[in-house]
Design a protein around this motif. Structure first.
Motif, PDB file in Angstrom:
ATOM      1  N   SER A 248       0.723  -1.297   0.039  1.00 39.86           N
ATOM      2  CA  SER A 248      -0.026  -0.066   0.036  1.00 39.86           C
ATOM      3  C   SER A 248       0.823   1.133  -0.003  1.00 39.86           C
ATOM      4  CB  SER A 248      -0.969  -0.158   1.247  1.00 39.86           C
ATOM      5  OG  SER A 248      -0.280   0.214   2.386  1.00 39.86           O
ATOM      6  N   LEU A 249       2.113   1.029   0.697  1.00 43.60           N
ATOM      7  CA  LEU A 249       2.894   2.487   0.506  1.00 43.60           C
ATOM      8  C   LEU A 249       3.577   2.725  -0.825  1.00 43.60           C
ATOM      9  CD1 LEU A 249       4.668   1.783   4.011  1.00 43.60           C
ATOM     10  CD2 LEU A 249       3.021   3.560   3.344  1.00 43.60           C
ATOM     11  N   PHE A 250       3.789   1.413  -1.481  1.00 38.62           N
ATOM     12  CA  PHE A 250       4.453   1.784  -2.847  1.00 38.62           C
ATOM     13  C   PHE A 250       3.627   0.906  -4.091  1.00 38.62           C
ATOM     14  CE2 PHE A 250       7.917   1.573   0.452  1.00 38.62           C
ATOM     15  CZ  PHE A 250       8.778   2.662   0.040  1.00 38.62           C
ATOM     16  N   PRO A 251       2.737   1.475  -4.100  1.00 40.53           N
ATOM     17  CA  PRO A 251       1.504   0.979  -5.137  1.00 40.53           C
ATOM     18  C   PRO A 251       2.287   0.717  -6.651  1.00 40.53           C
ATOM     19  CG  PRO A 251       1.004   3.215  -4.652  1.00 40.53           C
ATOM     20  CD  PRO A 251       2.083   2.656  -3.800  1.00 40.53           C
ATOM     21  N   ASN A 252       3.209   1.512  -7.005  1.00 45.64           N
ATOM     22  CA  ASN A 252       3.705   1.310  -8.250  1.00 45.64           C
ATOM     23  C   ASN A 252       4.839   0.208  -8.185  1.00 45.64           C
ATOM     24  OD1 ASN A 252       2.150   3.302  -9.184  1.00 45.64           O
ATOM     25  ND2 ASN A 252       3.537   4.856  -8.335  1.00 45.64           N
ATOM     26  N   ARG A 253       5.207  -0.383  -7.259  1.00 49.09           N
ATOM     27  CA  ARG A 253       6.305  -1.341  -7.197  1.00 49.09           C
ATOM     28  C   ARG A 253       5.823  -2.948  -7.529  1.00 49.09           C
ATOM     29  NH1 ARG A 253       8.751   2.218  -8.525  1.00 49.09           N
ATOM     30  NH2 ARG A 253       8.864   0.886 -10.228  1.00 49.09           N
ATOM     31  N   ALA A 254       6.125  -3.768  -8.155  1.00 50.05           N
ATOM     32  CA  ALA A 254       5.816  -5.076  -8.344  1.00 50.05           C
ATOM     33  C   ALA A 254       5.793  -5.819  -6.944  1.00 50.05           C
ATOM     34  CB  ALA A 254       6.829  -5.609  -9.276  1.00 50.05           C
ATOM     35  N   GLY A 255       6.373  -5.471  -5.995  1.00 48.74           N
ATOM     36  CA  GLY A 255       6.477  -6.175  -4.780  1.00 48.74           C
ATOM     37  C   GLY A 255       7.337  -5.629  -3.754  1.00 48.74           C
ATOM     38  N   TYR A 256       7.500  -6.271  -2.521  1.00 42.44           N
ATOM     39  CA  TYR A 256       8.439  -5.756  -1.529  1.00 42.44           C
ATOM     40  C   TYR A 256       9.795  -5.730  -2.246  1.00 42.44           C
ATOM     41  CZ  TYR A 256       9.737  -5.345   3.729  1.00 42.44           C
ATOM     42  OH  TYR A 256      10.328  -4.685   4.671  1.00 42.44           O
ATOM     43  N   LEU A 257      10.295  -6.547  -2.529  1.00 41.54           N
ATOM     44  CA  LEU A 257      11.917  -6.757  -3.021  1.00 41.54           C
ATOM     45  C   LEU A 257      11.968  -5.724  -4.247  1.00 41.54           C
ATOM     46  CD1 LEU A 257      14.539  -8.295  -2.582  1.00 41.54           C
ATOM     47  CD2 LEU A 257      14.092  -9.221  -5.000  1.00 41.54           C
ATOM     48  N   ASP A 258      11.038  -5.488  -4.980  1.00 43.28           N
ATOM     49  CA  ASP A 258      11.244  -4.477  -6.217  1.00 43.28           C
ATOM     50  C   ASP A 258      11.362  -2.986  -5.553  1.00 43.28           C
ATOM     51  OD1 ASP A 258      11.111  -3.766  -9.078  1.00 43.28           O
ATOM     52  OD2 ASP A 258       9.115  -3.079  -8.702  1.00 43.28           O
ATOM     53  N   VAL A 259      10.859  -2.670  -4.393  1.00 42.55           N
ATOM     54  CA  VAL A 259      11.155  -1.262  -3.875  1.00 42.55           C
ATOM     55  C   VAL A 259      12.574  -1.066  -3.803  1.00 42.55           C
ATOM     56  CG1 VAL A 259      10.681  -0.092  -1.562  1.00 42.55           C
ATOM     57  CG2 VAL A 259       8.773  -1.539  -2.649  1.00 42.55           C
ATOM     58  N   TYR A 260      13.272  -2.135  -3.092  1.00 39.85           N
ATOM     59  CA  TYR A 260      14.835  -1.991  -2.851  1.00 39.85           C
ATOM     60  C   TYR A 260      15.642  -2.045  -4.455  1.00 39.85           C
ATOM     61  CZ  TYR A 260      13.851  -3.158   2.027  1.00 39.85           C
ATOM     62  OH  TYR A 260      13.630  -3.026   3.211  1.00 39.85           O
ATOM     63  N   ASP A 261      14.852  -3.004  -5.242  1.00 38.38           N
ATOM     64  CA  ASP A 261      15.655  -3.141  -6.450  1.00 38.38           C
ATOM     65  C   ASP A 261      15.449  -1.762  -7.337  1.00 38.38           C
ATOM     66  OD1 ASP A 261      16.617  -4.254  -8.679  1.00 38.38           O
ATOM     67  OD2 ASP A 261      15.267  -5.806  -8.962  1.00 38.38           O
ATOM     68  N   ASP A 262      14.159  -1.067  -7.161  1.00 38.39           N
ATOM     69  CA  ASP A 262      13.984   0.152  -7.897  1.00 38.39           C
ATOM     70  C   ASP A 262      14.809   1.280  -7.434  1.00 38.39           C
ATOM     71  OD1 ASP A 262      12.340   1.852  -9.775  1.00 38.39           O
ATOM     72  OD2 ASP A 262      11.913   2.972  -7.916  1.00 38.39           O
ATOM     73  N   ALA A 263      15.291   1.160  -6.102  1.00 34.53           N
ATOM     74  CA  ALA A 263      15.975   2.473  -5.514  1.00 34.53           C
ATOM     75  C   ALA A 263      17.455   2.054  -5.841  1.00 34.53           C
ATOM     76  CB  ALA A 263      15.505   2.179  -4.273  1.00 34.53           C
ATOM     77  N   GLY A 264      17.738   0.825  -6.315  1.00 30.63           N
ATOM     78  CA  GLY A 264      19.150   0.667  -6.664  1.00 30.63           C
ATOM     79  C   GLY A 264      19.846  -0.033  -5.269  1.00 30.63           C
ATOM     80  N   LEU A 265      19.144  -0.671  -4.560  1.00 30.72           N
ATOM     81  CA  LEU A 265      19.760  -1.342  -3.284  1.00 30.72           C
ATOM     82  C   LEU A 265      20.010  -2.706  -3.302  1.00 30.72           C
ATOM     83  CD1 LEU A 265      17.886   0.759  -0.524  1.00 30.72           C
ATOM     84  CD2 LEU A 265      20.268   0.841  -1.123  1.00 30.72           C
ATOM     85  N   LEU A 266      20.062  -3.464  -4.474  1.00 27.70           N
ATOM     86  CA  LEU A 266      20.236  -4.844  -4.530  1.00 27.70           C
ATOM     87  C   LEU A 266      21.664  -5.072  -5.252  1.00 27.70           C
ATOM     88  CD1 LEU A 266      16.940  -6.489  -5.607  1.00 27.70           C
ATOM     89  CD2 LEU A 266      17.568  -6.076  -3.250  1.00 27.70           C
ATOM     90  N   GLY A 267      22.345  -5.864  -4.770  1.00 28.67           N
ATOM     91  CA  GLY A 267      23.690  -6.168  -5.480  1.00 28.67           C
ATOM     92  C   GLY A 267      24.551  -6.989  -4.365  1.00 28.67           C
ATOM     93  N   ARG A 268      25.836  -7.316  -5.125  1.00 34.02           N
ATOM     94  CA  ARG A 268      26.733  -7.975  -4.208  1.00 34.02           C
ATOM     95  C   ARG A 268      26.932  -7.013  -2.909  1.00 34.02           C
ATOM     96  NH1 ARG A 268      29.057 -12.417  -4.246  1.00 34.02           N
ATOM     97  NH2 ARG A 268      28.955 -12.840  -6.490  1.00 34.02           N
ATOM     98  N   GLY A 269      26.751  -7.294  -1.688  1.00 30.83           N
ATOM     99  CA  GLY A 269      27.111  -6.243  -0.454  1.00 30.83           C
ATOM    100  C   GLY A 269      26.063  -5.969   0.230  1.00 30.83           C
ATOM    101  N   THR A 270      24.716  -6.430  -0.447  1.00 29.97           N
ATOM    102  CA  THR A 270      23.673  -6.061   0.204  1.00 29.97           C
ATOM    103  C   THR A 270      23.087  -7.386   0.969  1.00 29.97           C
ATOM    104  OG1 THR A 270      22.560  -4.403  -1.442  1.00 29.97           O
ATOM    105  CG2 THR A 270      20.987  -5.499  -0.016  1.00 29.97           C
ATOM    106  N   VAL A 271      23.001  -7.369   2.317  1.00 32.10           N
ATOM    107  CA  VAL A 271      22.142  -8.295   2.986  1.00 32.10           C
ATOM    108  C   VAL A 271      20.894  -8.173   3.692  1.00 32.10           C
ATOM    109  CG1 VAL A 271      22.826  -9.804   5.072  1.00 32.10           C
ATOM    110  CG2 VAL A 271      24.659  -8.793   3.895  1.00 32.10           C
TER     111      VAL A 271
END
Ligand code: GUN
Ligand code: ZN
Length: 443
Positions: A248-271
């Protein structure tokens, strides 16, 4: 002028993973030396092998600490923990969001007081060492001074730890929120002060999607680009109500993980901690981006969040690095042995079975890989830092009774995972120095 190296040696039953026992045979993956010697020079492992063959590499002046009944293992790695939640561990559960409001936020408000933060940090690190844990990836609180207190204490003990100030600019009490700008500025100042200072590293730490605006998540990502050797540490898909809230907070995102993905927060070094309810597609995306997960079994059962499934994680298209987290204070034990035991039970409840080496790997080398520190710690191999836990398989009457009957190292480790706890830690070494030694008080 050359100074004489400081050399010590530890003798006992050496057990350590050199590879993932899920992917390699036990012979390849596990170092198992019944009477072994670990030689340490200036905090670094200089030799490991059978006592009879390695003893010739040390002179008679070298002090040998002999633990004839004990296992010598790599210091445990706690891949997700909140140091500031030590005072509120075992606060009666309910579910994640109630627990955060009722206990966690009021508890974290106290960390604006740096002397309080220092007293908790001291207790926290004492407790880690009593439990044989030598490395952690930890949340601090929103207050930068609470992060200073954490790093000051770790630095005093020369421990290889990673931590970070919580970023949280909404959906929390105003006393606990920062802003996009202050969160960025405070984190940057902390990175400049602590990241790469001795054995310390910094993790950029947005608490979770509900408490950060999109602007704050993007700002965290910009900071990561400026300091790409920092980690990123957050929570994901822990609880179903939380996942609905993110939707409900991020209606334009595909799901929870996509919120981080869209912000550029996934990758080696993310836990990302928990990941109990990640979908098949989300796990594929975690794998494709080389993001790591921290499995927190005692926390997930305590808050009724759900059961983390290794079957689902292993079905991802590529390999995912997973560490084991105590998640104190939603988790209920500082002991990685206890946490290994609970991981076993959660696996059993999700139609999977884990052997002792797989559990042990998660708590040592697997965790170190998930945190990007496996070239320094996580196994007892030449060239690594000598963080060592000495495990006593006779630390309680029941464990001793069982240990008298085991017929292999794997059975011994399994008994320790099921029946062991803080009492099973006879000593803990940090960079070759004894930092904890168990003492039983005489009655
Ligand atoms: N999600 C957001 N904050 C927290 C926390 O402090 N503990 C746990 N277990 N989950 C969280
Ligand atoms: Zn957590």
């Amino acid at each position: 002028m050359t100074s004489t190296p400081r050399r010590i040696a530890l003798r006992g039953h050496v057990v350590s993973c050199r590879l993932d026992p899920r992917l390699f045979s036990w012979d390849e993956a596990v170092i198992d030396i019944a009477d072994g010697l670990v030689v340490v020079e200036n905090g670094i492992i200089a030799a490991v092998g059978p006592y009879d063959s390695v003893r010739s590499s040390i002179d008679s002046a070298t002090h040998v600490e002999h633990y004839p009944e004990c296992l010598l293992a790599p210091g445990f790695v706690d891949s997700h923990v909140h140091y500031a939640q030590a005072p509120m561990v075992a606060s009666h559960g309910t579910t994640l969001l109630d627990w955060l409001t009722k206990y966690t936020f009021p508890n974290e408000e106290r960390f604006s007081d740096v002397s309080y933060a220092r007293s908790v940090a001291k207790f926290f690190f004492d407790e880690l060492l009593r439990n044989g844990t030598t490395s952690v990836l930890a949340f601090c609180t929103v207050f930068p001074q609470s992060t200073d207190a954490f790093f000051e204490e770790a630095s005093r003990r020369n421990m290889r730890v990673i931590g970070g100030k919580v970023l949280m600019d909404r959906n929390a009490p105003s006393s606990l929120t920062d802003t996009v700008q202050s969160g960025y500025d405070d984190s940057k100042a902390l990175i400049e002060r602590w990241h790469g200072n001795g054995r310390l590293r910094y993790a950029i730490t947005p608490r979770f999607a509900p408490t950060s605006s999109e602007g704050q998540l993007r700002s965290a990502s910009s900071l990561w680009q400026e300091f790409p050797t920092c980690l990123v540490h957050s929570h994901v898909s822990e609880n179903l109500e939380e996942i609905e809230w993110v939707r409900s907070l991020f209606p334009n995102r595909a799901g929870y993980l996509d919120v981080y993905d869209d912000a550029g927060l996934l990758g080696r070094g993310t836990v990302l901690a928990h990941g109990v309810h990640l979908t098949r597609d989300e796990l594929d995306r975690i794998a494709a981006t080389s993001t790591s997960l921290a499995h927190c079994p005692t926390s997930n059962t305590f808050l009724g969040s759900g059961l983390f499934s290794f079957n689902k994680v292993n079905a991802a298209r590529e390999h995912i690095d997973v560490g084991l987290g105590t998640d104190i204070g939603a988790g209920t034990s500082f002991s990685l042995l206890t946490t290994m035991g609970e991981a076993y039970k959660v696996a059993a409840l999700t139609a999977s079975s884990m052997n002792a080496y797989e559990l042990f790997y998660l708590a040592t080398l697997g965790g170190a890989r998930a945190l990007g520190v496996s070239s320094f710690v996580g196994s007892l191999e030449v060239g690594k830092e000598a963080d060592v836990v000495v495990l006593d398989p006779r630390s309680s009457p029941l464990l001793a009774y069982r240990s008298d009957r085991v017929t292999s190292t794997e059975e011994q480790l399994f008994a320790l995972a099921m029946l062991g706890d803080d009492r099973s830690v006879a000593a803990t070494y940090v960079a070759g120095e004894r930092a904890y030694e168990r003492r039983f008080d005489d009655d």
